[in-house]
Design a protein around this motif. Structure first.
Motif, PDB file in Angstrom:
ATOM      1  N   ASP A  46       0.886  -1.616  -0.200  1.00 45.48           N
ATOM      2  CA  ASP A  46       0.402   0.145   0.070  1.00 45.48           C
ATOM      3  C   ASP A  46       0.440   0.896   0.089  1.00 45.48           C
ATOM      4  O   ASP A  46       1.633   1.060  -0.189  1.00 45.48           O
ATOM      5  N   GLU A  47       0.436   2.398   0.216  1.00 48.10           N
ATOM      6  CA  GLU A  47       1.179   3.945  -0.068  1.00 48.10           C
ATOM      7  C   GLU A  47       2.285   3.991   1.646  1.00 48.10           C
ATOM      8  O   GLU A  47       2.774   4.406   1.245  1.00 48.10           O
ATOM      9  N   ARG A  48       1.643   2.973   2.328  1.00 47.29           N
ATOM     10  CA  ARG A  48       2.707   3.062   3.352  1.00 47.29           C
ATOM     11  C   ARG A  48       3.941   1.883   3.242  1.00 47.29           C
ATOM     12  O   ARG A  48       4.270   2.049   4.263  1.00 47.29           O
ATOM     13  N   ASN A  49       3.983   1.685   2.129  1.00 50.88           N
ATOM     14  CA  ASN A  49       4.859  -0.061   1.462  1.00 50.88           C
ATOM     15  C   ASN A  49       4.247  -0.862   2.796  1.00 50.88           C
ATOM     16  O   ASN A  49       5.642  -1.990   2.679  1.00 50.88           O
ATOM     17  N   ASP A 116       2.448  -0.691 -11.426  1.00 54.53           N
ATOM     18  CA  ASP A 116       1.063   0.476 -10.355  1.00 54.53           C
ATOM     19  C   ASP A 116      -0.219   0.661 -10.386  1.00 54.53           C
ATOM     20  O   ASP A 116      -0.977   0.796  -9.633  1.00 54.53           O
ATOM     21  N   SER A 120      -3.822  -0.885  -8.799  1.00 58.29           N
ATOM     22  CA  SER A 120      -4.172   0.432  -8.482  1.00 58.29           C
ATOM     23  C   SER A 120      -5.762   0.559  -8.956  1.00 58.29           C
ATOM     24  O   SER A 120      -6.765   0.618  -7.984  1.00 58.29           O
ATOM     25  N   ARG A 125      -7.593   0.624  -4.941  1.00 61.59           N
ATOM     26  CA  ARG A 125      -6.881   1.596  -3.984  1.00 61.59           C
ATOM     27  C   ARG A 125      -5.508   1.834  -4.665  1.00 61.59           C
ATOM     28  O   ARG A 125      -4.891   1.018  -5.669  1.00 61.59           O
ATOM     29  N   ALA A 126      -4.951   3.160  -4.299  1.00 63.62           N
ATOM     30  CA  ALA A 126      -3.414   3.310  -4.288  1.00 63.62           C
ATOM     31  C   ALA A 126      -2.457   2.192  -4.053  1.00 63.62           C
ATOM     32  O   ALA A 126      -2.954   1.646  -2.770  1.00 63.62           O
ATOM     33  N   CYS A 127      -1.620   1.197  -4.880  1.00 60.77           N
ATOM     34  CA  CYS A 127      -1.317   0.390  -4.800  1.00 60.77           C
ATOM     35  C   CYS A 127       0.695   0.170  -5.148  1.00 60.77           C
ATOM     36  O   CYS A 127       0.256   0.620  -6.446  1.00 60.77           O
ATOM     37  N   LYS A 128       1.264  -0.145  -4.975  1.00 64.92           N
ATOM     38  CA  LYS A 128       2.175  -0.269  -6.003  1.00 64.92           C
ATOM     39  C   LYS A 128       2.748  -2.275  -5.712  1.00 64.92           C
ATOM     40  O   LYS A 128       2.654  -2.417  -4.592  1.00 64.92           O
TER      41      LYS A 128
END
Length: 276
Positions: A46-49, A116, A120, A125-128
């Motif tokens: 996620d955005e917080r890795n 990515d 997403s 949802r935003a993800c990598k």
């Protein structure tokens, strides 16, 4: 080799190139220090890795994985307008970051911006997407150090290089369920057949085609077993966990399958003989 062990064979081999997404069935697979080659070397964060799994995001089951040349394709089972995404088996070390999986923080290589963006959109949802290189050291769970040889590594799998399950044990479970479940609910790497149901719970050291493996501990199961891997729908009665807990409960965990370590190199094939 005993008559019993000679009847036990390796009946299925599976890899999951991206943790918590669909698997690929293989006729043979190469062994590496972290498990089967290409198994769980990619991870979605996620955005917080921090790692994402079906435990909190059941919709990840809708992302099917298909083999492709030198890599694999991701395909959304319910959104054909999303064209399949190609991902190579290995990433390029262009960009790096640290990611968190359970209590471990490990170094990872970034995937592409295109991957990515696709993920997403597919997951809403935003993800990598990140990759574990051979330079990374992530040790197996340390709760049984006497059973883990020094330097035993694991990929982005939960805790051990291999997960082994038995066809007969699944058949015993399914005989008690109103709706039988397929083996993909348990996401094994190695599937065996030719032994009494639940017998694998007593395994310790064993060989596959003469290569030494060790069953370290039973695998505690979670809510992922209740998620239909084709539709991402959760069973409202928490099956098969509820039934499994009636005879596979150890402490506060419900068990199915064995966490396994193995050799750092070699090859396994469907049909290989297993010796206890």
């Amino acid at each position: 080799m005993s008559a019993l062990s000679s009847a036990i064979t390796l009946s299925g081999i599976f890899i999951y190139p991206v943790k918590s997404l669909g698997g690929i069935s293989l006729p043979a697979a190469e062994l590496t220090p972290r498990g089967l080659r290409h198994d769980r070397r990619w991870l979605i964060v996620d955005e917080r890795n921090r790692f994402l799994t079906q435990r909190e995001h059941a919709e990840m089951a809708l992302l099917a994985v298909e083999p492709a040349y030198n890599g694999f394709l991701l395909r959304h089972r319910q959104r054909p307008e999303l064209l399949p995404l190609y991902i190579p088996f290995e990433a390029a070390p262009d960009k790096t970051l640290f990611v968190t999986i359970w209590d471990d923080m490990v170094f990872a290589w970034r995937g592409t911006p295109e991957a990515d963006a696709w993920l997403s959109e597919a997951l809403g949802r935003a993800c990598k997407l990140v990759y574990m290189s051979d330079m990374v050291r992530r040790d197996v769970d340390a709760d049984k150090p006497e059973l883990n040889p020094p330097g035993t590594l694991v990929s982005f799998a939960d805790g051990y290089p291999y997960l082994l399950a038995s066809e007969e044990s699944l058949e015993k479970l399914n005989a008690q369920l109103a709706e039988p479940v397929p083996m993909d609910r348990f996401r094994p790497n190695l599937v065996v057949r030719g032994l009494p149901a639940d017998a694998e719970r007593q395994w310790a050291d064993f060989q596959i085609a003469g290569q030494f493996f060790r069953a370290v501990r039973e695998c505690g199961r979670c809510v992922v077993t209740t998620i239909d891997q084709a539709t991402a729908e959760k069973n409202p009665a928490t099956e098969p966990l509820r039934t499994l807990a009636t005879y596979r409960k150890v402490g506060n965990k419900t068990m199915f399958g064995q966490n396994v370590t193995g050799p750092a190199s070699g090859l396994v094939r469907v049909g290989d003989i297993i010796e206890l």
